[in-house]
Design a protein around this motif. Structure first.
Motif, PDB file in Angstrom:
ATOM      1  N   LEU A   1       9.365  79.525   4.049  1.00 46.35           N
ATOM      2  CA  LEU A   1       8.999  80.737   4.249  1.00 46.35           C
ATOM      3  C   LEU A   1       7.848  80.401   5.120  1.00 46.35           C
ATOM      4  O   LEU A   1       7.647  78.972   5.410  1.00 46.35           O
ATOM      5  N   TYR A   2       6.759  81.301   6.105  1.00 43.84           N
ATOM      6  CA  TYR A   2       5.393  80.366   7.100  1.00 43.84           C
ATOM      7  C   TYR A   2       5.059  80.121   6.433  1.00 43.84           C
ATOM      8  O   TYR A   2       3.776  80.694   6.287  1.00 43.84           O
ATOM      9  N   ASN A   3       5.039  79.169   5.729  1.00 43.45           N
ATOM     10  CA  ASN A   3       3.631  78.207   5.126  1.00 43.45           C
ATOM     11  C   ASN A   3       3.871  76.769   5.696  1.00 43.45           C
ATOM     12  O   ASN A   3       4.688  76.565   5.366  1.00 43.45           O
ATOM     13  N   PRO A   4       3.059  76.552   6.358  1.00 45.70           N
ATOM     14  CA  PRO A   4       2.934  75.551   7.186  1.00 45.70           C
ATOM     15  C   PRO A   4       2.165  73.732   6.405  1.00 45.70           C
ATOM     16  O   PRO A   4       1.343  74.338   5.511  1.00 45.70           O
ATOM     17  N   SER A   5       2.569  72.893   7.461  1.00 50.60           N
ATOM     18  CA  SER A   5       1.948  71.496   6.697  1.00 50.60           C
ATOM     19  C   SER A   5       0.480  72.264   7.305  1.00 50.60           C
ATOM     20  O   SER A   5       0.374  72.916   8.806  1.00 50.60           O
ATOM     21  N   VAL A   6      -0.471  71.057   6.567  1.00 47.89           N
ATOM     22  CA  VAL A   6      -2.181  71.443   7.727  1.00 47.89           C
ATOM     23  C   VAL A   6      -2.185  69.891   8.338  1.00 47.89           C
ATOM     24  O   VAL A   6      -2.158  69.250   7.672  1.00 47.89           O
ATOM     25  N   ARG A   7      -3.151  70.891   8.963  1.00 49.08           N
ATOM     26  CA  ARG A   7      -4.338  69.430   9.732  1.00 49.08           C
ATOM     27  C   ARG A   7      -5.552  68.949   9.213  1.00 49.08           C
ATOM     28  O   ARG A   7      -5.854  70.470   8.168  1.00 49.08           O
ATOM     29  N   GLU A   8      -5.398  68.456   8.962  1.00 46.47           N
ATOM     30  CA  GLU A   8      -6.636  67.517   8.877  1.00 46.47           C
ATOM     31  C   GLU A   8      -7.568  68.815   9.026  1.00 46.47           C
ATOM     32  O   GLU A   8      -9.039  68.640   7.845  1.00 46.47           O
ATOM     33  N   ALA A   9      -8.197  69.274  10.267  1.00 50.08           N
ATOM     34  CA  ALA A   9      -9.290  69.891  10.980  1.00 50.08           C
ATOM     35  C   ALA A   9      -9.524  71.431   9.206  1.00 50.08           C
ATOM     36  O   ALA A   9     -10.972  70.929   9.628  1.00 50.08           O
ATOM     37  N   GLY A  10      -8.420  71.794   8.582  1.00 51.11           N
ATOM     38  CA  GLY A  10      -8.268  72.573   8.153  1.00 51.11           C
ATOM     39  C   GLY A  10      -9.004  72.062   6.599  1.00 51.11           C
ATOM     40  O   GLY A  10      -9.748  73.142   5.891  1.00 51.11           O
TER      41      GLY A  10
END
Ligand SMILES: *Cc1c(COP(=O)(O)O)cnc(C)c1O
Length: 466
Positions: free
Chosen positions: A79-88
């Motif tokens: 489903l639309y759950n992403p890898s997160v950027r470290e910035a977040g």
């Protein structure tokens, strides 16, 4: 720079290395027994005696790593759950550090202006006029959709503010399709419209709204005392990533005097890409747009957005007078508590602010296009191996089936059971157009590479017994 990190932070950074650099070594999903998880949590934490924080962090990190479907894994095709950027991640830590309160502008000027600045930028990405748009962060798409319908009601029936929808002489209706997000059913209940107000328009064989059917339904409904409050076009349906014919829906909304809402929770990410943007043409005509940064923009969960071309409608929907809130700050500032559903408000916008500042709009376009390319690879590779792709979109959601499934010799449920037990990829299934249950794989990680796509194909082949 601190020469030696406090132990709890050192343990946190160790875990960050696992989550960021070694995520491929973890199974995406593993079998779980609810009793086992509960026992591990309960026996690990009595809460009676104080303990060193680093021990607590260590234990909690272990629990999370062991019992989570790893949505940040490059082979989570879910489903639309992403890898997160470290910035977040850093944005969340900074936000927690100062704990800015964003209910009123005057309590958190820097955070407010950072949110405003990034929302104005993103309004421009959508093709909206930032000067005429009021945008806010929400907990997600569901809250954004609720805000949109409340704004539509306030715009069209200001008298409902006091009398409620029950006192209206007509019954307001919301038009969408079976492929639209089911949060609108909750919205219908929460707004008092009732779920009968959700009118589902048939889809074409491409799983998008049939505009002629919409027109006919509105005419029929009017004769029965309904009035078209809002037409919802979905840009990137949850099931199949399809885009409703937005220009046609905008025309019909204009002719019928209905609010035009575009639910682009996931799909709006495509607006960063010059190549994909034309797919969403018409979104700039929306009265309101839902966009989740936590779907395709690789930031942590809990980052939705609502964009609205009628600031007064949001003010009518949410304004209240109190004696205890700080007064307005003037200078063109807005107090979020007076234009949104939330009161106490976290600075969630910093996640996208930091990520966008780090990557730039071109950087984002690159991540989005890479994921679209991985989706195209997946389509090709599945087709080459005899799988049938049933949805036709350049966006990276691939819905597919197999002659053996269509013949009823294998079910998607059984196939998924095998896939999950092996734990190398995560995919799901979905019924499209109310007609057929198919497999669904979405590229949601900017880290996904061609080798990961190969593993997906291998895994469904194995599950098929080949
Ligand atoms: C995910 C989704 C939603 C709901 O958003 P949340 O962030 O889960 O609240 C609404 N609409 C669409 C099209 C979605 O894909």
């Amino acid at each position: 720079m601190t020469p030696e990190l406090p132990p709890a932070w050192a343990r946190f950074l160790e875990e960050r290395d696992v989550a960021r650099d070694n995520i491929r070594d973890l199974p995406v999903v593993r079998p779980v027994d609810p009793a086992e998880v509960r026992a591990a949590v309960e026996s690990g934490f009595g809460f009676e005696r104080p303990r060193p924080l680093e021990q607590v962090v260590d234990q909690v990190a272990d629990l999370l790593r062991r019992w989570t479907v790893h949505v940040t894994h490059p082979r989570y095709f879910g489903l639309y759950n992403p890898s997160v950027r470290e910035a977040g991640v850093i944005a969340d830590a900074l936000t927690s550090l100062y704990n800015p309160q964003l209910a009123a502008w005057s309590h958190a000027p820097a955070a407010q202006e950072m949110e405003r600045h990034v929302l104005r930028k993103l309004a421009g990405v959508l093709g909206l006029d930032a000067d005429r748009t009021l945008a806010s962060f929400t907990t997600g798409g569901a809250e954004a959709n609720l805000s949109a319908i409340l704004a539509a009601l306030a715009h069209r029936f200001p008298e409902a503010d006091r009398g409620g929808v029950a006192a209206l002489p007509v019954r307001p209706a919301i038009y969408l399709t079976e492929e639209s997000h089911h949060s609108f059913l909750k919205v219908a209940r929460m707004t008092g419209l009732g779920t009968d107000a959700v009118r589902r328009i048939p889809t074409t064989e491409r799983f998008v709204m049939d505009p002629e059917a919409l027109r006919a339904r509105i005419t029929g409904d009017r004769a029965e005392g309904w009035s078209p409050l809002a037409i919802v076009g979905t840009a990137g349906t949850t099931g199949a990533g399809m885009v409703d014919p937005l220009p046609r829906l905008a025309d019909i909304a204009a002719q019928e005097g209905a609010w035009f809402h575009v639910d682009a929770a996931w799909g709006a990410g495509a607006m960063f890409s010059a190549r994909l943007r034309p797919l969403l043409a018409g979104i700039e005509r929306a009265d309101s747009v839902t966009w989740d940064a936590h779907k395709w923009l690789s930031v942590p969960i809990g980052t939705g957005m609502i964009f609205c071309r009628h600031p007064d409608a949001l003010r009518c929907a949410f304004a209240v007078d109190t004696t205890y809130m700080p007064g307005a700050s003037g200078g063109g500032t807005v107090d979020p508590y007076a234009v949104t559903a939330q009161w106490t408000r976290r600075a969630i916008g910093l996640r996208i602010f930091l990520a966008l500042a780090e990557l730039g709009t071109d950087g984002y376009a690159g991540l989005i296009e890479h994921q679209a390319e991985m989706g195209a690879e997946l389509r090709q590779r599945l087709s080459r191996r005899g799988w049938e792709v049933v949805n036709d979109t350049p966006l990276p959601v691939v819905c597919f089936t197999h002659p053996e499934i269509r013949a009823g010799r294998v079910t998607t449920t059984k196939l998924l059971r095998t896939v999950y037990a092996r734990g190398r990829v995560w995919i799901s299934d979905v019924v499209l157009g109310g007609r057929e249950r198919v497999l669904r794989a979405c590229v949601t990680s900017y880290l996904t590479q061609p080798d990961d796509v190969d593993v997906l194909v291998e895994e469904v082949e194995v599950a098929m017994g080949r």
